[in-house]
Design an enzyme around this catalytic site. Structure first.
Site, mmCIF file in Angstrom:
data_model
loop_
_atom_site.group_PDB
_atom_site.id
_atom_site.type_symbol
_atom_site.label_atom_id
_atom_site.label_comp_id
_atom_site.label_asym_id
_atom_site.label_seq_id
_atom_site.Cartn_x
_atom_site.Cartn_y
_atom_site.Cartn_z
ATOM 1 C CG ASN A 7 36.433 40.325 39.160
ATOM 2 O OD1 ASN A 7 35.403 40.510 39.806
ATOM 3 N ND2 ASN A 7 37.033 41.304 38.508
ATOM 4 C CG HIS A 43 36.803 46.805 38.907
ATOM 5 N ND1 HIS A 43 37.438 46.694 37.695
ATOM 6 C CD2 HIS A 43 36.559 48.127 39.055
ATOM 7 C CE1 HIS A 43 37.553 47.889 37.136
ATOM 8 N NE2 HIS A 43 37.018 48.777 37.953
ATOM 9 N NE ARG A 45 33.178 49.507 36.493
ATOM 10 C CZ ARG A 45 33.577 48.258 36.274
ATOM 11 N NH1 ARG A 45 33.128 47.284 37.052
ATOM 12 N NH2 ARG A 45 34.409 47.957 35.297
ATOM 13 C CG HIS A 50 29.779 45.270 40.275
ATOM 14 N ND1 HIS A 50 30.924 45.845 40.775
ATOM 15 C CD2 HIS A 50 29.732 45.596 38.953
ATOM 16 C CE1 HIS A 50 31.550 46.494 39.799
ATOM 17 N NE2 HIS A 50 30.867 46.367 38.682
ATOM 18 C CD GLU A 70 40.675 44.086 38.299
ATOM 19 O OE1 GLU A 70 41.402 43.202 37.811
ATOM 20 O OE2 GLU A 70 39.526 44.329 37.880
ATOM 21 C CB THR A 100 32.751 45.334 31.726
ATOM 22 O OG1 THR A 100 33.831 44.578 32.265
ATOM 23 C CG2 THR A 100 32.774 45.276 30.208
ATOM 24 C CG HIS A 190 38.027 42.325 29.736
ATOM 25 N ND1 HIS A 190 37.454 43.129 30.694
ATOM 26 C CD2 HIS A 190 37.150 42.261 28.722
ATOM 27 C CE1 HIS A 190 36.273 43.570 30.253
ATOM 28 N NE2 HIS A 190 36.069 43.040 29.054
ATOM 29 N N GLY A 213 36.680 36.550 36.029
ATOM 30 C CA GLY A 213 35.425 36.695 36.751
ATOM 31 C C GLY A 213 34.223 36.217 35.982
ATOM 32 C CG HIS A 214 31.046 37.577 32.441
ATOM 33 N ND1 HIS A 214 29.860 38.081 32.932
ATOM 34 C CD2 HIS A 214 30.738 36.932 31.281
ATOM 35 C CE1 HIS A 214 28.883 37.767 32.095
ATOM 36 N NE2 HIS A 214 29.386 37.079 31.091
#
EC number: 2.6.99.2
Length: 237
Positions: A7, A43, A45, A50, A70, A100, A190, A213-214
């Site tokens: 991600n 992802h 939004r 981002h 996503e 998130t 996640h 991702g993170h």
């Protein structure tokens, strides 16, 4: 081997914090694939804080592995996915102001809505996945929507693992067993990290893909992206 999808939202967050185009999300996506990742996840939004919608289009010709988009299937998101036709769309019930993802779908309450959205995507040749909590009732509900896969929301597992409680894997094992019996593909994501991914993989039968991702981006600050991706791939064997 379970596929690793990276991600790249955090790369876009860093870019947006300064303006301009450094770091470049398309170049980073090309790099993670070159380093061995089997997929790229974004992802977007509605506020585009981002990943931007334009990024989704720019990435399309450069992602030659699996392309996973996503998001909450609002009209703008649905239209974008139908235009791009990624490998997979993962439906996430994000509130617009969510920092998130923080919950899975209520697949029973939103069954009719999900059926309609999933049918549209599948009619266009796009594999579908639903973000769900580790709850057997929600897995059963997911099956009724016609989705191809579920994505297990793994924050609770990651939190318990950090506390030293490996029993936190048990609800996920039960859900994986049910999903396999129902012939639902299993993804997960996640708060998965180099620390907890191996144990998760070892205990979840039929795990097809993880989206990370993170943690991966944070770990890459210390260890380098190429090295970190190779470490994940080794742990996912």
């Amino acid at each position: 081997m379970t596929k690793l999808s990276v991600n790249i939202n955090k790369i876009a967050t860093l870019r947006n914090s300064r303006g301009g185009d450094v770091p470049n999300v398309v170049e980073f996506a090309k790099d993670v694939q070159r380093f061995g990742a089997e997929g790229v996840t974004i992802h977007p939004r509605p506020d585009e804080r981002h990943i931007r919608y334009q990024d989704a289009y720019d990435l399309k010709p450069e992602v030659y592995t699996e392309y996973n988009i996503e998001g909450n299937p609002i009209a703008k998101f649905v239209d974008m996915v139908l235009e791009i036709k990624p490998t997979q769309v993962t439906l996430v019930p994000d509130a617009e102001d969510a920092i998130t993802s923080n919950a899975g779908w209520d697949t029973v309450r939103h069954k009719d809505f999900l059926i309609d959205v999933i049918k549209e995507f599948k009619n266009n040749g796009i594999r579908t996945s639903i973000f769900v909590d580790p709850d057997l009732h929600q897995i059963e509900g997911a099956k009724e929507t016609g989705t191809d896969r579920i994505e297990l929301y793994t924050e609770a597992y990651a939190h318990q693992y950090k506390l030293g409680n490996k029993e936190g894997i048990k609800p996920y094992m039960a859900c994986a067993g049910l999903a396999n019996a129902l012939q639902l593909g299993i993804n997960a994501g996640h708060d998965l990290s180099l620390d907890n991914i191996k144990y998760f993989k070892e205990n979840i039968t039929g795990l097809l893909e993880v989206s990370i991702g993170h943690a991966l981006i944070a770990e890459s600050l210390y260890l380098g992206a190429e090295n970190v991706i190779k470490m994940y791939l080794e742990k996912l064997k």
